[in-house]
Design an enzyme around this catalytic site. Sequence first.
Site, PDB file in Angstrom:
ATOM      1  N   GLY A  43       0.818  -1.221   0.000  1.00 28.68           N
ATOM      2  CA  GLY A  43       0.000   0.000   0.000  1.00 28.68           C
ATOM      3  C   GLY A  43       0.843   1.258   0.000  1.00 28.68           C
ATOM      4  CB  ALA A 117     -12.067  -5.006  -5.803  1.00 27.19           C
ATOM      5  CD  GLU A 206      -0.173  25.481   7.943  1.00 29.10           C
ATOM      6  OE1 GLU A 206       0.167  24.414   7.411  1.00 29.10           O
ATOM      7  OE2 GLU A 206      -1.371  25.802   8.142  1.00 29.10           O
ATOM      8  N   GLY A 274      -2.745  17.666   2.884  1.00 23.64           N
ATOM      9  CA  GLY A 274      -3.653  16.690   3.482  1.00 23.64           C
ATOM     10  C   GLY A 274      -3.973  15.543   2.533  1.00 23.64           C
ATOM     11  NE  ARG A 275      -2.342   9.960   2.310  1.00 24.75           N
ATOM     12  CZ  ARG A 275      -1.777   9.678   1.135  1.00 24.75           C
ATOM     13  NH1 ARG A 275      -0.909  10.521   0.608  1.00 24.75           N
ATOM     14  NH2 ARG A 275      -2.060   8.554   0.506  1.00 24.75           N
ATOM     15  CG  ASP A 315      -4.934   6.362   5.605  1.00 25.30           C
ATOM     16  OD1 ASP A 315      -4.709   6.056   6.802  1.00 25.30           O
ATOM     17  OD2 ASP A 315      -4.074   6.840   4.845  1.00 25.30           O
ATOM     18  CG  HIS A 447      22.541   6.675  33.710  1.00 26.50           C
ATOM     19  ND1 HIS A 447      22.039   7.929  33.447  1.00 26.50           N
ATOM     20  CD2 HIS A 447      23.881   6.829  33.903  1.00 26.50           C
ATOM     21  CE1 HIS A 447      23.026   8.808  33.499  1.00 26.50           C
ATOM     22  NE2 HIS A 447      24.161   8.171  33.767  1.00 26.50           N
TER      23      HIS A 447
HETATM   24  C1  LIG Z   1       4.779  10.517   2.458  1.00 25.88           C
HETATM   25  C2  LIG Z   1       3.992   9.789   3.504  1.00 25.88           C
HETATM   26  C3  LIG Z   1       4.599   9.429   4.694  1.00 25.88           C
HETATM   27  C4  LIG Z   1       3.888   8.735   5.666  1.00 25.88           C
HETATM   28  N1  LIG Z   1       4.524   8.407   6.817  1.00 25.88           N
HETATM   29  C5  LIG Z   1       3.860   7.733   7.770  1.00 25.88           C
HETATM   30  C6  LIG Z   1       4.516   7.340   8.959  1.00 25.88           C
HETATM   31  O1  LIG Z   1       5.691   7.623   9.166  1.00 25.88           O
HETATM   32  N2  LIG Z   1       3.817   6.640   9.882  1.00 25.88           N
HETATM   33  C7  LIG Z   1       2.499   6.314   9.693  1.00 25.88           C
HETATM   34  O2  LIG Z   1       1.907   5.672  10.564  1.00 25.88           O
HETATM   35  N3  LIG Z   1       1.847   6.680   8.567  1.00 25.88           N
HETATM   36  C8  LIG Z   1       2.500   7.369   7.598  1.00 25.88           C
HETATM   37  N4  LIG Z   1       1.849   7.709   6.449  1.00 25.88           N
HETATM   38  C9  LIG Z   1       0.431   7.365   6.324  1.00 25.88           C
HETATM   39  C10 LIG Z   1       0.273   5.881   5.955  1.00 25.88           C
HETATM   40  O3  LIG Z   1       0.937   5.643   4.746  1.00 25.88           O
HETATM   41  C11 LIG Z   1      -1.199   5.533   5.843  1.00 25.88           C
HETATM   42  O4  LIG Z   1      -1.858   5.900   7.029  1.00 25.88           O
HETATM   43  C12 LIG Z   1      -1.377   4.044   5.622  1.00 25.88           C
HETATM   44  O5  LIG Z   1      -0.718   3.619   4.459  1.00 25.88           O
HETATM   45  C13 LIG Z   1      -2.866   3.703   5.521  1.00 25.88           C
HETATM   46  O6  LIG Z   1      -2.997   2.344   5.336  1.00 25.88           O
HETATM   47  P1  LIG Z   1      -4.291   1.724   4.648  1.00 25.88           P
HETATM   48  O7  LIG Z   1      -4.144   0.253   4.784  1.00 25.88           O
HETATM   49  O8  LIG Z   1      -5.505   2.368   5.173  1.00 25.88           O
HETATM   50  O9  LIG Z   1      -4.229   2.127   3.108  1.00 25.88           O
HETATM   51  P2  LIG Z   1      -3.096   2.369   2.037  1.00 25.88           P
HETATM   52  O10 LIG Z   1      -1.756   2.150   2.561  1.00 25.88           O
HETATM   53  O11 LIG Z   1      -3.428   3.701   1.441  1.00 25.88           O
HETATM   54  O12 LIG Z   1      -3.362   1.220   0.983  1.00 25.88           O
HETATM   55  C14 LIG Z   1      -4.536   1.151   0.252  1.00 25.88           C
HETATM   56  C15 LIG Z   1      -4.295   0.275  -0.949  1.00 25.88           C
HETATM   57  O13 LIG Z   1      -5.560   0.018  -1.568  1.00 25.88           O
HETATM   58  C16 LIG Z   1      -5.400   0.062  -2.966  1.00 25.88           C
HETATM   59  N5  LIG Z   1      -6.715   0.301  -3.586  1.00 25.88           N
HETATM   60  C17 LIG Z   1      -7.444   1.439  -3.627  1.00 25.88           C
HETATM   61  N6  LIG Z   1      -8.597   1.233  -4.294  1.00 25.88           N
HETATM   62  C18 LIG Z   1      -8.603  -0.072  -4.673  1.00 25.88           C
HETATM   63  C19 LIG Z   1      -9.521  -0.892  -5.398  1.00 25.88           C
HETATM   64  N7  LIG Z   1     -10.669  -0.423  -5.846  1.00 25.88           N
HETATM   65  N8  LIG Z   1      -9.186  -2.179  -5.618  1.00 25.88           N
HETATM   66  C20 LIG Z   1      -8.020  -2.700  -5.138  1.00 25.88           C
HETATM   67  N9  LIG Z   1      -7.120  -1.977  -4.451  1.00 25.88           N
HETATM   68  C21 LIG Z   1      -7.408  -0.668  -4.225  1.00 25.88           C
HETATM   69  C22 LIG Z   1      -4.426   1.222  -3.146  1.00 25.88           C
HETATM   70  O14 LIG Z   1      -3.819   1.170  -4.433  1.00 25.88           O
HETATM   71  C23 LIG Z   1      -3.428   0.933  -2.016  1.00 25.88           C
HETATM   72  O15 LIG Z   1      -2.411   0.058  -2.423  1.00 25.88           O
HETATM   73  C24 LIG Z   1       2.535   8.395   5.441  1.00 25.88           C
HETATM   74  C25 LIG Z   1       1.911   8.731   4.234  1.00 25.88           C
HETATM   75  C26 LIG Z   1       2.632   9.424   3.287  1.00 25.88           C
HETATM   76  C27 LIG Z   1       1.951   9.764   1.997  1.00 25.88           C
END
Ligand SMILES: Cc1cc2nc3c(=O)[nH]c(=O)nc-3n(C[C@H](O)[C@H](O)[C@H](O)COP(=O)(O)OP(=O)(O)OC[C@H]3O[C@@H](n4cnc5c(N)ncnc54)[C@H](O)[C@@H]3O)c2cc1C
Length: 474
Positions: A43, A117, A206, A274-275, A315, A447
């Site tokens: 992901g 999917a 910002e 943001g996301r 997310d 320590h």
């Molecule tokens: C630059 C950056 C740095 C980050 N650093 C951190 C960090 O240090 N620590 C931390 O905790 N979090 C961090 N995050 C946030 C973290 O990446 C996300 O919170 C996390 O990946 C969310 O996991 P998830 O399983 O919800 O989804 P995701 O990791 O977003 O995975 C979702 C997957 O679903 C797939 N998908 C979407 N729609 C479909 C579909 N219809 N069919 C099949 N597959 C699909 C996507 O392609 C993706 O591969 C960071 C994010 C970014 C962008």
Amino acid sequence: MTETINLHIAIIGGGPGGYAAAFLAADLGMKVTLIDPELNPGGVCLYRGCIPSKALLHVAKLLDETRHAKNWGIDYPDPKIDLPRLRSWKESVVKKLTGGLGQLSKQRKVEYIQGRAAFDKSNTLRISRTNGTEDSLTFDRIVIATGSRPAIVPSLKLETPRMMDSTSALDLSEVPGTLLVVGGGYIGLELGTVYAALGSKVSVVEMLSGLLPGADRDLVLPLHKRMEKIFDSILLNTTVAAVREESNGIRITFEGPEVKERDKLFDKVLVSVGRKPNSEIPGLDKTQVKLGERGFIHVNKQLQTDDPTIYAIGDVVGEPMLAHKASHEGRTAVEAIAGHKVAFEPNAIPAVVFTDPEIAWCGLTETQAQKENREIKVAKFPWGASGRAMTIDRPEGMTKLIVDPQTERVLGVGIVGAGAGELIAEGVLAIEMGALAKDIALTIHPHPTLSETVMESAEVFFGTSTHVYRPKRP
Ligand SMILES: Cc1cc2nc3c(=O)[nH]c(=O)nc-3n(C[C@H](O)[C@H](O)[C@H](O)COP(=O)(O)OP(=O)(O)OC[C@H]3O[C@@H](n4cnc5c(N)ncnc54)[C@H](O)[C@@H]3O)c2cc1C
């Protein structure tokens, strides 16, 4: 624990939420199908988020330390940066980890489908494989773990490689001479730190009055001070009113009460504002799943949506959008599907900003307590009094406990300083275990370590910290 649950479950999305859910479901004996467009699970976190950014931040830290080593009597020549090798090292880390997840899927007999999917109905998915074939498959339960993507501000949209989001910034195609980071949140600051260490002149803009909105100001202050040194400028209370591409860069028009230079040219711009949840899954309207605020999928404490067949995690269901929250939700959803009596109701989800210094917090923050008019007592231990902080020449840190004055129970922990992200785990455990400040004060810490600052902040609470003198009141 060995149990066999006779269900066929599909998980849409192979991020830290999706693959954690898939692996637990397989461990519980379910038949599991995991669908994601990438070659292996991982992901956003592994392919274009947590992992590549932390690999690059590690390099940034090394560069910074070699520059700083002058102060300790060690003079390194200016480092030469071989960008293609740095890129391929970062990519090799991603490949190793995602390949490992592919192996773990195979070992657990998870059916991994590379594709996307869509819903035909509540229990049926239309799966378009990357190889061009399409299937319609029916499942007992479906877990949506589709994650999120960078938010786009229409006024900042320009189709040019000079405009980057976090994904293209991590590609590291070049080190621009000047870089503007739009957004003072953690992703922008982490990536800004990387580019500054590699040699870019970085500015951050910002719209609010401080960096990392939402975090306690006393934690942000030492970071802000350091960022003022490593960044070219930090523009607060400022918005980007216009962007225009010119032959040699992107011209930005700033707006705000503190703006001195209204128009400025940058080689590249990173938009990090943001996301957005990936909740626009085709066919979702054929189910009973409902969306709530900001497009997040609505779920209950078992992560079940308004459609009893469908669960959603990570997310796509809400803040904080963090990998560890996603995986814990994934595991809770699978346990709920398995019929276990579970609920996702953590007392503390840690948040870490991997800048230098790092900032980390968990549980109640002072900002939140003020908003809720909640009575708290705050005990702060300055790292200037820590032997370990001195030995690594990082005395600017601070550790604080937020304590319930009546029960003396630890409600929150905040840390700013080198390695704060590792230290915060103790705070999370303390809060989840209902620890009192006394429990932490009486726990012998090794320590000399930075972990002693957690213990000493508890001693500060009682006015008896060994390394902080508190004059007696007359
Ligand atoms: C630059 C950056 C740095 C980050 N650093 C951190 C960090 O240090 N620590 C931390 O905790 N979090 C961090 N995050 C946030 C973290 O990446 C996300 O919170 C996390 O990946 C969310 O996991 P998830 O399983 O919800 O989804 P995701 O990791 O977003 O995975 C979702 C997957 O679903 C797939 N998908 C979407 N729609 C479909 C579909 N219809 N069919 C099949 N597959 C699909 C996507 O392609 C993706 O591969 C960071 C994010 C970014 C962008």
